[in-house]
Enzyme design. Structure first.
Site, PDB file in Angstrom:
ATOM      1  N   TYR A   1     -83.163  54.427   3.451  1.00  0.00           N
ATOM      2  CA  TYR A   1     -82.438  53.193   3.733  1.00  0.00           C
ATOM      3  C   TYR A   1     -83.124  52.392   4.837  1.00  0.00           C
ATOM      4  CZ  TYR A   1     -78.449  54.699   0.929  1.00  0.00           C
ATOM      5  OH  TYR A   1     -77.632  55.081  -0.088  1.00  0.00           O
TER       6      TYR A   1
ATOM      7  N   LYS B   1     -59.965  78.588  17.743  1.00  0.00           N
ATOM      8  CA  LYS B   1     -59.453  77.308  17.239  1.00  0.00           C
ATOM      9  C   LYS B   1     -60.514  76.594  16.409  1.00  0.00           C
ATOM     10  CE  LYS B   1     -60.799  75.272  21.644  1.00  0.00           C
ATOM     11  NZ  LYS B   1     -60.340  74.876  22.980  1.00  0.00           N
TER      12      LYS B   1
HETATM   13  C1  LIG Z   1     -61.144  75.658  23.829  1.00  0.00           C
HETATM   14  C2  LIG Z   1     -60.529  76.343  24.964  1.00  0.00           C
HETATM   15  C3  LIG Z   1     -61.158  77.457  25.533  1.00  0.00           C
HETATM   16  C4  LIG Z   1     -62.557  77.895  25.169  1.00  0.00           C
HETATM   17  O1  LIG Z   1     -63.465  77.072  25.881  1.00  0.00           O
HETATM   18  P1  LIG Z   1     -65.046  77.204  25.727  1.00  0.00           P
HETATM   19  O2  LIG Z   1     -65.582  76.162  26.638  1.00  0.00           O
HETATM   20  O3  LIG Z   1     -65.362  76.928  24.291  1.00  0.00           O
HETATM   21  O4  LIG Z   1     -65.431  78.574  26.116  1.00  0.00           O
HETATM   22  C5  LIG Z   1     -60.463  78.150  26.516  1.00  0.00           C
HETATM   23  N1  LIG Z   1     -59.250  77.745  26.928  1.00  0.00           N
HETATM   24  C6  LIG Z   1     -58.635  76.654  26.436  1.00  0.00           C
HETATM   25  C7  LIG Z   1     -57.306  76.257  26.947  1.00  0.00           C
HETATM   26  C8  LIG Z   1     -59.260  75.906  25.446  1.00  0.00           C
HETATM   27  O5  LIG Z   1     -58.672  74.809  24.976  1.00  0.00           O
END
Ligand SMILES: *Cc1c(COP(=O)(O)O)cnc(C)c1O
Length: 345
Positions: free
Chosen positions: A249, A39
């Site tokens: 700045y 994702k």
């Molecule tokens: C993002 C996510 C993961 C991965 O989690 P990490 O902590 O990055 O390993 C696994 N399962 C679900 C449902 C997620 O939303």
């Protein structure tokens, strides 16, 4: 077509390290197979680069959050291997899932009924065992709509896997209750940190994300997980300043002696936030302290340790995620996903 613009920010993804991390997490998952959370454009590192490397390493279960992330994913792997974590909210989402062949993750009775009413078919099911985010509540698992689903992967998500919290064991107990009540082809509970909690948490499929991309949250991953993202920025100007002159700045840095300094083509618009104030960039083993505030498109560094650097030279942005998180107060997740669009990946 316009010629390719010259790069001044380079984000290189070490695909060997990425493949190594997947294999290491797959091994740590014991009899379970490791999938991959891809994702948010593979945590900001680029699906187009990361997904083929993960697939070639052996990953067969991929997780995106949004429907918008599906087309890029299924350009590289079979749609049946892709799960969409947010699930379908309306008939359009359900139609898109069917048209593409990806699996929706059903997160509520309303989503279950929608999926059944629009034609059913293979799906995943998320049960909420305590994080109170997405997922069916424990008191809903006996509902008739759940019994009608054709569930590939029954999953839940841990709230505190990166800590030694009693919450983990509590969620495990509730997940087992859900497993006893809901027939599914495969079971999945652990994210990256959850894999390190041991075999009880592994079930059939694990879902690492952060640790694939170099994140280390638990001691079990130390010495195993390798850094994946390497960041470099170009110098765009050098200058000499006199004692008493200030930089940037609000003039928060004032030189106490004559100095040679450089302007680096890197700023908060690139995800290098002001929380990096006071840190250093690097050239080989030479530390280049940041002077004054991070600007939108620039930071200024002290060249005392590398006086021969000149315009056009590249410097390293230290992106060891654990150290960077400690300095900036950002999470390792934020450090990856905040990187902007101007990096040449
Ligand atoms: C993002 C996510 C993961 C991965 O989690 P990490 O902590 O990055 O390993 C696994 N399962 C679900 C449902 C997620 O939303």
């Amino acid at each position: 077509m316009a010629p390719l613009p010259p790069a001044t920010l380079r984000l290189s993804v070490d695909t060997d390290a990425l493949a190594h991390n997947w294999r290491a997490l797959d091994t740590m998952s014991g009899s379970a197979e490791a999938g991959a959370a891809i994702k948010a454009d593979a945590y900001g590192l680029g699906v187009a680069t990361c997904l083929p490397a993960l697939r070639d390493a052996g990953a067969r279960a991929f997780f995106v959050a949004h429907w918008s992330e599906v087309p890029e994913a299924i350009a590289h792997v079979p749609a049946g291997q892709v799960s969409v974590l947010h699930g379908p909210s309306n008939a359009q989402d359900a139609a898109f899932a069917r048209a593409t062949g990806v699996k929706p993750v059903i997160n509520s009775l309303a989503q279950a009924r929608l999926w059944i009413d629009t034609g059913a078919g293979a799906c995943d099911l998320m049960v909420d065992t305590g994080i109170n985010r997405l997922g069916l509540s424990m008191h809903e698992i006996g509902d008739a709509a759940v019994a009608q689903l054709e569930i590939d992967t029954l999953m839940s998500h841990l709230a505190c896997a990166d800590e030694d919290s009693a919450m983990n064991a509590g969620q495990l107990v509730r997940f087992r209750e859900a497993v006893a009540a809901i027939p599914a082809r495969r079971l999945s509970l652990a994210n990256s940190a959850g894999i390190a909690l041991g075999p009880d948490y592994h079930f059939d499929v694990t879902r690492p994300g952060l640790s694939l991309y170099g994140g280390i949250q638990r001691r079990e991953h130390e010495g195993v997980i390798r850094q994946v993202a390497q960041l470099q920025a170009a110098l765009i100007q050098t200058r000499e300043i006199a004692a008493g002159e200030s930089v940037g700045y609000n003039a928060t840095f004032t030189a106490s002696k004559p100095m040679r300094i450089a302007v680096v083509c890197l700023g908060y618009a690139d995800g290098f936030l002001r929380s990096w104030n006071g840190a250093s960039l690097a050239f080989g083993s030479a530390r280049l302290p940041i002077l004054g505030k991070v600007s939108m498109d620039m930071v200024v560094v002290d060249l005392t340790a590398a006086p021969d650097l000149k315009e056009g030279d590249w410097v390293d942005v230290p992106y060891n995620l654990r150290n960077a998180a400690e300095h900036t107060g950002l999470s390792q997740y934020e450090l990856l996903t905040v990187l902007g669009k101007r990096w040449q990946r």
